[in-house]
Design an enzyme around this catalytic site. Structure first.
Site: not given
Ligand code: F6R
Length: 264
Positions: A67, A137, A139, A144
């Site tokens: 992403d 959440d 994801h 989301e």
């Molecule tokens: C980022 C992604 C997100 C993160 C998730 C956890 O490329 O795909 O799903 O893996 O938001 O983020 P952190 O590791 O910053 O808690």
């Protein structure tokens, strides 16, 4: 599904790096799906060390990131392009031409652009090993809550929880993007093998729902239960809401005895 419980973040990061390193050594032309975010930085640090000190060679490896924020150019310090370069790509020898990250500067024609990203993944032969983090959440990528379990690469509006969590990376007063381009859950599920990293108590609830809860669009990561080869790497703080930890420990012991290669 394999759940590997680790003492702390450092252990988990090294374990994740070993899984990737073993996969790259087995198949140098590995197609690697990558995540950015704080959880992954220890893993990237260890991979960079292995490249430097243990001749881990990425010269034939190709990568596809999950992403990117819509509106941020690659050189923007808060973009995932920048994060990946800073944490990983500038420290290893993956050829630039084999690195793929969704383009956050696309302004129109999202459908065609997202289709071209899907086509590039398919054209490369599909993702061999997908690395994931998890949001509070639930994801994966930026899928989301209420994302379709069959969704493909597309623009997605970020949830309130994600905006709250990720605004820590933006300076006070700095505008944070509210949308991203993300691989879909359907795209992710097509990877041949998936590993998800979760660290810290803030992730405990999401981890428990993803592993032990029902499969539901309310928790995108629960869709991973449908995948035939998924491994969750969870540290102690992120494991506190799991009900079956004693069982996962026994599975880890048996796996280490019977098929140690599954641990990395
Ligand atoms: C980022 C992604 C997100 C993160 C998730 C956890 O490329 O795909 O799903 O893996 O938001 O983020 P952190 O590791 O910053 O808690």
């Amino acid at each position: 599904m394999l759940v590997l419980l680790h003492r702390d973040y450092d252990d988990l990061s090294v374990a994740a790096a070993r899984i990737i390193a073993a996969a790259v050594r087995r198949k140098p032309s590995l197609i690697l799906g990558l995540a950015s975010g704080g959880t992954t930085s220890g893993m990237y640090r260890e991979l960079a060390r292995m490249h430097r000190q243990e001749a881990l060679d990425f010269s034939k490896t190709a990568t596809f990131n999950l992403d990117e924020y819509i509106g941020l150019a690659p050189e923007h310090p808060r973009s995932f392009h920048y994060f990946m370069d800073d944490n990983f790509f500038s420290h290893v020898n993956i050829p630039r031409s084999k690195i793929h990250i969704p383009d956050g500067t696309v302004r129109t024609g999202y459908e065609e652009y997202c289709q071209s990203y899907e086509d590039a993944i398919r054209g490369a032969g599909g993702i061999d090993l997908q690395i994931l983090g998890i949001g509070r959440d639930g994801h994966i990528g930026f899928n989301e809550p209420a994302s379709s379990l069959g969704s493909r690469t597309r623009p997605k509006t970020l949830s309130r929880t994600t905006l709250e969590d990720n605004c820590r990376n933006f300076a006070p007063g700095e505008e944070m993007p509210t949308c991203a381009i993300t691989m879909g859950i359907g795209t992710i599920l097509e990877a041949r093998r998936i590993i998800l990293l979760a660290s810290g108590s803030a992730k405990a609830k999401a981890v428990a729902l993803a592993i032990e809860g029902p499969i539901t669009a309310s928790v995108s990561a629960s869709a991973l239960q449908l995948h035939p080869d998924v491994t969750f790497l969870v540290d102690e703080d992120a494991a506190t809401e799991l009900a079956q930890t004693e069982y996962y420990h026994r599975v880890m012991e048996m796996t280490a005895k019977l098929t140690p290669e599954r641990l990395w």
